[in-house]
Design an enzyme around this catalytic site. Structure first.
Site, PDB file in Angstrom:
ATOM      1  N   ASP A 197       0.831  -1.229  -0.167  1.00  0.00           N
ATOM      2  CA  ASP A 197      -0.047   0.061  -0.006  1.00  0.00           C
ATOM      3  C   ASP A 197       0.840   1.357   0.016  1.00  0.00           C
ATOM      4  O   ASP A 197       2.020   1.096   0.508  1.00  0.00           O
ATOM      5  CB  ASP A 197      -0.869   0.077   1.198  1.00  0.00           C
ATOM      6  CG  ASP A 197      -2.008  -0.910   1.243  1.00  0.00           C
ATOM      7  OD1 ASP A 197      -2.168  -1.758   0.133  1.00  0.00           O
ATOM      8  OD2 ASP A 197      -2.695  -1.430   2.223  1.00  0.00           O
ATOM      9  N   ASP A 199       0.506   3.926   1.473  1.00  0.00           N
ATOM     10  CA  ASP A 199       0.575   4.831   2.839  1.00  0.00           C
ATOM     11  C   ASP A 199       1.229   4.161   3.907  1.00  0.00           C
ATOM     12  O   ASP A 199       1.230   4.524   4.914  1.00  0.00           O
ATOM     13  CB  ASP A 199      -1.077   4.983   3.114  1.00  0.00           C
ATOM     14  CG  ASP A 199      -1.644   3.901   3.448  1.00  0.00           C
ATOM     15  OD1 ASP A 199      -1.293   2.667   3.119  1.00  0.00           O
ATOM     16  OD2 ASP A 199      -2.771   3.997   3.837  1.00  0.00           O
ATOM     17  N   TRP A 259     -13.723  -1.327  -0.445  1.00  0.00           N
ATOM     18  CA  TRP A 259     -12.637  -1.544   0.563  1.00  0.00           C
ATOM     19  C   TRP A 259     -13.116  -2.782   1.255  1.00  0.00           C
ATOM     20  O   TRP A 259     -14.216  -3.243   1.525  1.00  0.00           O
ATOM     21  CB  TRP A 259     -12.768  -0.453   1.423  1.00  0.00           C
ATOM     22  CG  TRP A 259     -11.714  -0.678   2.563  1.00  0.00           C
ATOM     23  CD1 TRP A 259     -10.324  -0.117   2.380  1.00  0.00           C
ATOM     24  CD2 TRP A 259     -11.794  -1.124   3.762  1.00  0.00           C
ATOM     25  NE1 TRP A 259      -9.779  -0.304   3.786  1.00  0.00           N
ATOM     26  CE2 TRP A 259     -10.471  -1.006   4.493  1.00  0.00           C
ATOM     27  CE3 TRP A 259     -12.572  -1.812   4.347  1.00  0.00           C
ATOM     28  CZ2 TRP A 259     -10.091  -1.628   5.638  1.00  0.00           C
ATOM     29  CZ3 TRP A 259     -12.363  -2.243   5.595  1.00  0.00           C
ATOM     30  CH2 TRP A 259     -11.224  -2.412   6.441  1.00  0.00           C
ATOM     31  N   ASP A 263      -7.621  -9.152   1.014  1.00  0.00           N
ATOM     32  CA  ASP A 263      -6.555  -9.854   1.766  1.00  0.00           C
ATOM     33  C   ASP A 263      -6.837 -11.167   2.514  1.00  0.00           C
ATOM     34  O   ASP A 263      -5.850 -11.922   2.424  1.00  0.00           O
ATOM     35  CB  ASP A 263      -5.626  -8.701   2.705  1.00  0.00           C
ATOM     36  CG  ASP A 263      -5.213  -7.676   2.079  1.00  0.00           C
ATOM     37  OD1 ASP A 263      -4.474  -7.680   0.791  1.00  0.00           O
ATOM     38  OD2 ASP A 263      -5.493  -6.082   2.531  1.00  0.00           O
TER      39      ASP A 263
END
Length: 346
Positions: A197, A199, A259, A263
């Site tokens: 990611d 971020d 979202w 995962d």
């Protein structure tokens, strides 16, 4: 009189430190390219010197181009433990970093497309770093500023691929990472894939971006969660799989819009295929997250939680073998390869 002497000595010391920093920043040695420094060093000098040290770079051997390296004598393998690692790092996101500034500070040792190869040894792995992306330019600047120096010190033969979802439809992080896997292999024979990611930035360079015998979860301890693993089945944030491991699980599912969930589904795929995950020690697997609000068109999708319960049903038909997309543009910057794609949002 004593007070005057102390003042003169303090000013003299500050002047000397300033000159030292200016010398380092503007010296002719282009090998001073690494903007991350040991956290303990900066903490020891929190005043003016501490601020200056955030921009002092760790010395590195001048680069040898990939073309030159390819025609010279074969290099020996890089050591298992890279010798230039510095441990805990000072990472902050308050500084405004333009892409041009990042190019000037970390781009001198990179090849076009965000490619790097250690000049003095043969890397133990060839790593494609895949970053799913949309509308996070400032985050990307921070990420590039910190990650390139870390990956170089880890002596990786690597390339950075920013996979940008074109348009404003529902975001599909998992599909972007499948696309990054496919597209990066068209350029180089990568054997390890780091899915990251934009971020999340590591705050310890001993957390190696190298694949292992099992899929590996790197972002174990994130500041947002008080450096505690969110769950035993967590596999998001920053995860690594070899080419063989990723093919074995048929990649990510392509059907997780919005979202959440992708995962967890990948974790289920790994377990379903008879593998397990590994993690580095939480003391070094620490990350700092860039604070941000929820992205537009990436809202929580309640349907995704239901899909994670059907992994076994979908693993053979939903993934790399059912991937459909259109490449809109490929742009090569010295810091990364940007691939803009239409993921055909519903």
């Amino acid at each position: 009189m004593k007070e005057k002497i102390r003042s003169v000595l303090a000013l003299s010391a500050l002047f000397t430190l300033t000159c030292f920093a200016v010398f380092l920043l503007h010296g002719k040695d282009s090998s001073l390219v690494f903007p991350s420094v040991p956290q303990q060093v900066v903490k020891s000098y929190r005043s003016v010197f501490g601020a200056m040290m955030d921009h002092v770079w760790v010395k590195k051997t001048p680069d040898v181009s990939m073309e030159t390296a390819a025609t010279s004598e074969p290099l020996g393998p890089c050591p298992d433990t890279p010798p230039s690692l510095v441990g805990p790092l000072l990472v902050e996101f308050e500084t405004k970093r333009s892409l041009e500034l990042v190019r000037k500070q970390v781009g001198s040792l990179l090849q076009q497309g965000g490619r790097y190869r250690p000049p003095n040894c043969t890397a133990r792995q060839k790593v494609a770093v895949i970053v799913p992306f949309r509308n996070r330019s400032q985050h990307l600047n921070h990420w590039l500023y910190y990650l390139h120096p870390v990956l170089m010190r880890q002596q990786l033969d690597y390339g950075v691929y920013v996979i940008n979802q074109d348009g404003d439809g529902a975001f599909n992080r998992a599909k972007l990472m499948n696309i990054g896997f496919n597209e990066s292999l068209k350029e180089y024979d990568y054997d390890c894939f780091a899915f990251s990611d934009v971020d999340l930035v590591p705050i310890d360079d001993r957390n190696l971006y190298r694949c292992s015998d099992h899929p590996r979860h790197l972002s174990v301890a994130i500041d947002k969660f008080n450096y505690i693993l969110s769950s035993k089945t967590a596999f998001g944030g920053v995860s690594l799989l070899t080419q063989q491991q990723f093919l074995k699980v048929n990649g990510f599912s392509n059907t997780f819009w919005g979202w959440g969930g992708e995962d967890d589904d990948l974790y289920n795929r790994i377990i379903h295929r008879g593998m397990s995950i590994t993690r580095p020690d939480a003391q070094i697997a620490k990350y700092k997250m860039i604070k941000h609000g929820r992205d537009l068109h990436n809202e929580v999708n309640p349907e995704n939680a239901v899909k994670t319960q059907k992994t076994a049903e979908n693993i053979d038909t939903d993934g790399l073998n059912s991937l459909n997309f259109t490449v809109k543009e490929i742009m090569k910057d010295v810091l990364y390869t940007l691939i803009s794609v239409d993921v055909r949002s519903p």
